[in-house]
Design a protein around this motif. Structure first.
Motif, PDB file in Angstrom:
ATOM      1  N   ASP A   1       0.882  -1.162   0.000  1.00  0.00           N
ATOM      2  CA  ASP A   1       0.000   0.000   0.000  1.00  0.00           C
ATOM      3  C   ASP A   1       0.925   1.219   0.000  1.00  0.00           C
ATOM      4  N   ILE A   2       1.081   1.833  -1.161  1.00  0.00           N
ATOM      5  CA  ILE A   2       2.091   2.882  -1.329  1.00  0.00           C
ATOM      6  C   ILE A   2       1.499   4.258  -1.058  1.00  0.00           C
TER       7      ILE A   2
ATOM      8  N   ASN B   1      -7.531  -7.308  -7.908  1.00  0.00           N
ATOM      9  CA  ASN B   1      -6.917  -7.603  -9.210  1.00  0.00           C
ATOM     10  C   ASN B   1      -6.074  -6.440  -9.706  1.00  0.00           C
ATOM     11  N   MET B   2      -6.610  -5.235  -9.586  1.00  0.00           N
ATOM     12  CA  MET B   2      -5.888  -4.038 -10.041  1.00  0.00           C
ATOM     13  C   MET B   2      -4.590  -3.859  -9.269  1.00  0.00           C
ATOM     14  N   TRP B   3      -4.632  -4.146  -7.974  1.00  0.00           N
ATOM     15  CA  TRP B   3      -3.451  -3.955  -7.133  1.00  0.00           C
ATOM     16  C   TRP B   3      -2.314  -4.891  -7.565  1.00  0.00           C
ATOM     17  N   LEU B   4      -2.666  -6.144  -7.826  1.00  0.00           N
ATOM     18  CA  LEU B   4      -1.643  -7.096  -8.261  1.00  0.00           C
ATOM     19  C   LEU B   4      -1.142  -6.766  -9.656  1.00  0.00           C
ATOM     20  N   ALA B   5      -2.052  -6.347 -10.538  1.00  0.00           N
ATOM     21  CA  ALA B   5      -1.641  -5.966 -11.891  1.00  0.00           C
ATOM     22  C   ALA B   5      -0.718  -4.758 -11.847  1.00  0.00           C
ATOM     23  N   ALA B   6      -1.051  -3.784 -11.010  1.00  0.00           N
ATOM     24  CA  ALA B   6      -0.200  -2.602 -10.882  1.00  0.00           C
ATOM     25  C   ALA B   6       1.190  -2.986 -10.401  1.00  0.00           C
ATOM     26  N   ARG B   7       1.253  -3.881  -9.413  1.00  0.00           N
ATOM     27  CA  ARG B   7       2.573  -4.304  -8.902  1.00  0.00           C
ATOM     28  C   ARG B   7       3.376  -5.006  -9.992  1.00  0.00           C
ATOM     29  N   ALA B   8       2.696  -5.833 -10.795  1.00  0.00           N
ATOM     30  CA  ALA B   8       3.384  -6.524 -11.880  1.00  0.00           C
ATOM     31  C   ALA B   8       3.899  -5.535 -12.927  1.00  0.00           C
ATOM     32  N   GLU B   9       3.229  -4.382 -13.051  1.00  0.00           N
ATOM     33  CA  GLU B   9       3.643  -3.347 -14.003  1.00  0.00           C
ATOM     34  C   GLU B   9       4.690  -2.396 -13.413  1.00  0.00           C
ATOM     35  N   GLY B  10       5.062  -2.625 -12.149  1.00  0.00           N
ATOM     36  CA  GLY B  10       6.019  -1.735 -11.498  1.00  0.00           C
ATOM     37  C   GLY B  10       5.401  -0.435 -11.027  1.00  0.00           C
ATOM     38  N   ILE B  11       4.084  -0.447 -10.830  1.00  0.00           N
ATOM     39  CA  ILE B  11       3.354   0.753 -10.412  1.00  0.00           C
ATOM     40  C   ILE B  11       2.854   0.566  -8.983  1.00  0.00           C
ATOM     41  N   GLY B  12       3.023   1.590  -8.164  1.00  0.00           N
ATOM     42  CA  GLY B  12       2.532   1.550  -6.799  1.00  0.00           C
ATOM     43  C   GLY B  12       1.083   1.988  -6.735  1.00  0.00           C
ATOM     44  N   MET B  13       0.351   1.406  -5.799  1.00  0.00           N
ATOM     45  CA  MET B  13      -1.038   1.782  -5.581  1.00  0.00           C
ATOM     46  C   MET B  13      -1.272   1.975  -4.097  1.00  0.00           C
ATOM     47  N   GLY B  14      -2.002   3.026  -3.757  1.00  0.00           N
ATOM     48  CA  GLY B  14      -2.368   3.272  -2.371  1.00  0.00           C
ATOM     49  C   GLY B  14      -3.871   3.454  -2.249  1.00  0.00           C
ATOM     50  N   TRP B  15      -4.453   2.802  -1.256  1.00  0.00           N
ATOM     51  CA  TRP B  15      -5.905   2.886  -1.015  1.00  0.00           C
ATOM     52  C   TRP B  15      -6.126   3.934   0.077  1.00  0.00           C
ATOM     53  N   VAL B  16      -6.838   5.002  -0.245  1.00  0.00           N
ATOM     54  CA  VAL B  16      -7.095   6.087   0.702  1.00  0.00           C
ATOM     55  C   VAL B  16      -8.475   5.880   1.324  1.00  0.00           C
TER      56      VAL B  16
ATOM     57  N   LEU C   1     -19.524   4.165  -3.224  1.00  0.00           N
ATOM     58  CA  LEU C   1     -18.075   4.347  -3.351  1.00  0.00           C
ATOM     59  C   LEU C   1     -17.384   3.238  -2.581  1.00  0.00           C
ATOM     60  N   ILE C   2     -16.564   2.467  -3.275  1.00  0.00           N
ATOM     61  CA  ILE C   2     -15.877   1.331  -2.654  1.00  0.00           C
ATOM     62  C   ILE C   2     -14.432   1.669  -2.309  1.00  0.00           C
ATOM     63  N   ALA C   3     -13.730   2.301  -3.223  1.00  0.00           N
ATOM     64  CA  ALA C   3     -12.303   2.560  -2.994  1.00  0.00           C
ATOM     65  C   ALA C   3     -11.862   3.824  -3.714  1.00  0.00           C
ATOM     66  N   TYR C   4     -10.912   4.517  -3.099  1.00  0.00           N
ATOM     67  CA  TYR C   4     -10.256   5.658  -3.739  1.00  0.00           C
ATOM     68  C   TYR C   4      -8.765   5.332  -3.777  1.00  0.00           C
ATOM     69  N   LEU C   5      -8.219   5.230  -4.980  1.00  0.00           N
ATOM     70  CA  LEU C   5      -6.867   4.716  -5.177  1.00  0.00           C
ATOM     71  C   LEU C   5      -5.953   5.755  -5.808  1.00  0.00           C
TER      72      LEU C   5
END
Length: 221
Positions: free
Chosen positions: A12-13, A131-146, A166-170
């Protein structure tokens, strides 16, 4: 990246983002990964709002900082000192944010598998986030859930319809590095529990066999 490796190294970046833009094809793959998530009754209740506009994000940030202050007031002095060192968002530090929603009315009202557990509609959108979080990590992109936000306030800013949840703000962006351990563990807020304490056999509270307990505690990804 191997699936288990992505799971192990997902973080969680919040504080190591760079301003480099995310190419459209990379963003599209991350969104498609979300869209390929399982959903109750194949209802696909999600929508993804890609937020690039700085003025919109500033409004979101105002709400997040307001909620941060409210949370800090609830903490004792020792916890507050730790919390002050923790960055909780990268709203303006990233090239884009994504809001993930859940529309309970999609393919309704009689969605297969949802009549006894209507909350599975929201769970489906959460699976899309995973799914998005794992895909982002595989792409070398950080994701943070606010999550420091009053949902209705954010829905108003983003003009999300009343009946849509509203489920998530990333926050998404390339990073200088991925921390070796979760930031909250690194900062001393919490630590990971032994998995053997969280697995029961047949019913709540019943411990697993000692042999399997040793396998659980020795398992590394």
């Amino acid at each position: 990246m191997d699936l288990y490796e992505a799971i192990k190294r997902r973080r969680d970046i919040r504080s190591t983002f760079k301003s480099n833009p995310i190419p459209d094809d990379v963003l599209a793959r991350i969104l498609m990964a979300g869209h390929l998530a399982p959903s109750v009754g194949f209802s696909q209740p999600w929508n993804f709002i890609v937020i690039r506009d700085i003025d919109v994000r500033k409004k979101i940030l105002e709400e997040v900082l307001r909620q941060r202050e409210e949370f800090a007031k609830r903490l004792d002095e020792d916890r507050r000192k730790i919390f002050e060192k923790i960055k909780i968002e990268g709203i303006l530090d990233t090239p884009l944010n994504i809001a993930v929603t859940c529309d309970p009315s999609r393919f309704g009202p009689n969605v297969l598998g949802r009549h006894t557990m209507p909350e599975t509609c929201e769970y489906s959108s959460v699976l899309a986030v995973g799914n998005m979080w794992l895909a982002a990590r595989a792409e070398g992109i950080g994701m943070g859930w606010v999550s420091f936000m009053e949902k209705e306030t954010v829905k108003t800013i983003l003009k999300i319809p009343h009946d849509v949840k509203l489920i998530a703000y990333l926050c998404l962006g390339y990073v200088t590095h991925f921390p070796e351990v979760p930031e909250l563990e690194e900062k001393g807020w919490n630590s990971r529990l032994p998995i053997s304490e969280l697995v029961f056999l047949n019913q709540w509270g019943s411990k697993v066999e000692e042999k399997f307990k040793k396998v659980l505690d020795s398992t590394k990804l």
